[in-house]
Design an enzyme around this catalytic site. Sequence first.
Site, PDB file in Angstrom:
ATOM      1  N   ASP A  89       0.846  -1.196   0.000  1.00  0.00           N
ATOM      2  CA  ASP A  89       0.000   0.000   0.000  1.00  0.00           C
ATOM      3  C   ASP A  89       0.885   1.251   0.000  1.00  0.00           C
ATOM      4  O   ASP A  89       0.606   2.245  -0.680  1.00  0.00           O
ATOM      5  CB  ASP A  89      -0.896  -0.008   1.254  1.00  0.00           C
ATOM      6  CG  ASP A  89      -2.174   0.790   1.077  1.00  0.00           C
ATOM      7  OD1 ASP A  89      -2.169   1.704   0.246  1.00  0.00           O
ATOM      8  OD2 ASP A  89      -3.167   0.508   1.774  1.00  0.00           O
ATOM      9  N   HIS A 110      -7.827  -1.057   9.070  1.00  0.00           N
ATOM     10  CA  HIS A 110      -6.917  -0.585   8.010  1.00  0.00           C
ATOM     11  C   HIS A 110      -7.310   0.868   7.755  1.00  0.00           C
ATOM     12  O   HIS A 110      -8.191   1.155   6.947  1.00  0.00           O
ATOM     13  CB  HIS A 110      -7.107  -1.462   6.760  1.00  0.00           C
ATOM     14  CG  HIS A 110      -6.282  -1.057   5.583  1.00  0.00           C
ATOM     15  ND1 HIS A 110      -5.187  -1.769   5.135  1.00  0.00           N
ATOM     16  CD2 HIS A 110      -6.395  -0.022   4.720  1.00  0.00           C
ATOM     17  CE1 HIS A 110      -4.676  -1.213   4.066  1.00  0.00           C
ATOM     18  NE2 HIS A 110      -5.393  -0.134   3.785  1.00  0.00           N
ATOM     19  N   HIS A 140      -6.611   4.757   6.760  1.00  0.00           N
ATOM     20  CA  HIS A 140      -5.787   5.790   6.103  1.00  0.00           C
ATOM     21  C   HIS A 140      -5.958   7.085   6.899  1.00  0.00           C
ATOM     22  O   HIS A 140      -6.946   7.266   7.617  1.00  0.00           O
ATOM     23  CB  HIS A 140      -6.203   5.939   4.637  1.00  0.00           C
ATOM     24  CG  HIS A 140      -5.665   4.821   3.781  1.00  0.00           C
ATOM     25  ND1 HIS A 140      -4.515   4.940   3.047  1.00  0.00           N
ATOM     26  CD2 HIS A 140      -6.098   3.555   3.572  1.00  0.00           C
ATOM     27  CE1 HIS A 140      -4.274   3.797   2.409  1.00  0.00           C
ATOM     28  NE2 HIS A 140      -5.226   2.925   2.720  1.00  0.00           N
ATOM     29  N   CYS A 181      -3.909   5.061  -2.712  1.00  0.00           N
ATOM     30  CA  CYS A 181      -4.329   4.238  -3.830  1.00  0.00           C
ATOM     31  C   CYS A 181      -4.581   5.148  -5.024  1.00  0.00           C
ATOM     32  O   CYS A 181      -5.235   6.177  -4.876  1.00  0.00           O
ATOM     33  CB  CYS A 181      -5.599   3.481  -3.432  1.00  0.00           C
ATOM     34  SG  CYS A 181      -6.246   2.478  -4.765  1.00  0.00           S
ATOM     35  N   ASN A 198      -1.375   5.342   4.942  1.00  0.00           N
ATOM     36  CA  ASN A 198      -1.912   4.530   6.036  1.00  0.00           C
ATOM     37  C   ASN A 198      -1.449   5.117   7.360  1.00  0.00           C
ATOM     38  O   ASN A 198      -0.493   5.896   7.415  1.00  0.00           O
ATOM     39  CB  ASN A 198      -1.350   3.105   5.934  1.00  0.00           C
ATOM     40  CG  ASN A 198      -1.871   2.385   4.723  1.00  0.00           C
ATOM     41  OD1 ASN A 198      -1.351   2.544   3.617  1.00  0.00           O
ATOM     42  ND2 ASN A 198      -2.916   1.607   4.906  1.00  0.00           N
TER      43      ASN A 198
END
Length: 599
Positions: free
Chosen positions: A16, A213, A215, A246, A255
């Site tokens: 990522d 998860h 961001h 992304c 992240n």
Amino acid sequence: MARTPFVRIVEVGPRDGLQNIKETVPLEVKVELINRLNEAGTKCMEPTSIVSPKAIPQLRDSQALLSTPSVNNLIQRPNTRYPVLVPNLKGLEIAKRLGVKEVCVFISATEGFSQANINCTVAEGLQRAKEVIEHALRAGIAVRGAVSCIFSDPYDGPTDPAAVLHTVRSLLSYGCYEVLLGDTVGVGCPEDVRRLLSYLKEGGVDIEKLAGHFHDTYGQAVANSWAAYEFGIRTFDSAIAGLGGCPFAPGAKGNVATEDLVYSFHKAGIETGLDLSKLSATGEWISNILKRPNNSRAGQAIAQKNVSSKNTSGIPAKKLQWHFVERSPNLDILRSGVNVKIVLRRPQNGNALTSDMLTQLQSFVQKASSDQSISRIILTAEGKFFCTGMDLSDKVKASAEGQQEKKKSDHAMFTELFETISKAPQVTIAAINGPCYAGGIGLAFSCDIRIAVETASLTLSEVKLGLCPAIISEYLIREWGPSFTREAMLSARAISMTELKSIGAVHVLAKDVADLDSQLDNYLIDLRKAAPEASTLVKRVVSAGWSSPGGQIQRDTIKGVFEGMMKLGSESEVGLGAFRAKKSVDWDTLKENHSKPKL
Ligand code: HMG
Ligand code: MG
């Protein structure tokens, strides 16, 4: 006995973290990143994705990466989990061939992102994931699942929690051992986390099978992870130095930084199995390699503390830790403690100064010179040249387009820039990495001190073009003396750094660019013994002595400086006090502890 609470951190930096970076990151850097993270204790890591190279060009080397012996060896270890992202059976087949033990299938709870990211509807994505999961499980490959856009979709807006419930439940029922909840755009806050988790729990989802998860677009990612922890989640994705994003979620930030998350958990007595100091060093390392600011606040603070503690114990650091503060198209700004470094980064054009660069430089030096947390400003450059002066192609183009008034503003811009550098209260240092021409020479000699690569030379080539080095003459005469300057300007010959060192205009010579970096760091470490306000006073008396030798201005300046430096509360109180106690002062540490950085 009660067991120490533990959370599992899944490092997603190599996947990522890198997937959205446009410039190709060399394979060796990716391998070293994985090895360094492993050294820091990471047992769970997304190493890469096996996806369409058109969709994610950065990870087109995934097969080479997974075949690299050191990485392949880590993946094969019984105590590691290295989920590789695969969007379809094609990806799974490649993963299987490379000996991958675990994959991650990924879908979106929402239609807009699903179309953009994997070119299909949510239902089709689920169907594809189901096939991959079935094949993988038959081949003995474990499968993790990812559901994106849990709070919002970059194209469709807020997400219906029912869509999250449906996709999470589906992936778990197909056989994923765990599903990560991706706040892809990073808009959620702790209350959103609590609300969604309650909803999923009521819907029958086993919270222990979920992972966070988050961001960090809105700076909520650590808080969100903590809210999820309080709700019972024990697995968290994070990326070293807060890398990430992304390409199909425009505007989303990285992240949550691994260092920040680990700091937060360790402070709460929750184990991660990770070495925070090694993580911080890795975060600084990768940020420098990628030329990006380190987005981990804890990582930056720890790296800085490590350097300071070495220095106060009397062992001089060979290298300073520089971290990125800002990056504009042609300038990088780095910082190390009280030192700030401005790097010209237009190497393909010899770092020639365009009007935009002049404006940015002026604005940055101005900002730095009024920042009391900064003691030194360094100017240096990337590539073969230090600076080849004004960008003449820019000028020719401008005059062809009839922008005559621009010429006037060039004069004003250069004059202002050199004056701002020259009058900055901080010590200014030019670290000259290669040849300089014309205005580039002005940049170097409006500074107080010069450290130069010995093979670099300077050429005042203006007369060859029918021009005169007018603006910079002020600084050259000041630093070189009139006779030397006149001859250099009239002959337009290349002047060597050795020659300039012999007249005292260059102060330290370096063998090459790598040596220049070390010489600069060593010089800055030595300057820790110089009090910053006293240094400003030194600059003031020398300047007055130059502009008005033996005159009233010089006498008044000396008187003012003398009275000021002896006042109560001035630096001399600290310096003389330490001298009497037979101690020396590290002025950098003192300043770092007492001033708030603006930059
Ligand atoms: P498509 O164009 O519909 O599919 O893409 P296709 O089958 O027509 O394939 C297109 C090309 O890709 C073909 O090559 C295939 O061979 C190739 P061509 O014939 O044109 O030369 N291809 C592949 N190559 C290597 N490995 C493969 C593979 N599959 C096809 N596995 C597809 C559909 C899904 C393939 C494409 O859209 C894709 O690869 N998307 C991946 C996008 C991606 O990786 N996004 C980032 C990860 S998700 C994320 O970041 C969110 C997360 O972090 C959680 C969160 O934050 O929310 C996990
Ligand atoms: Mg993500």
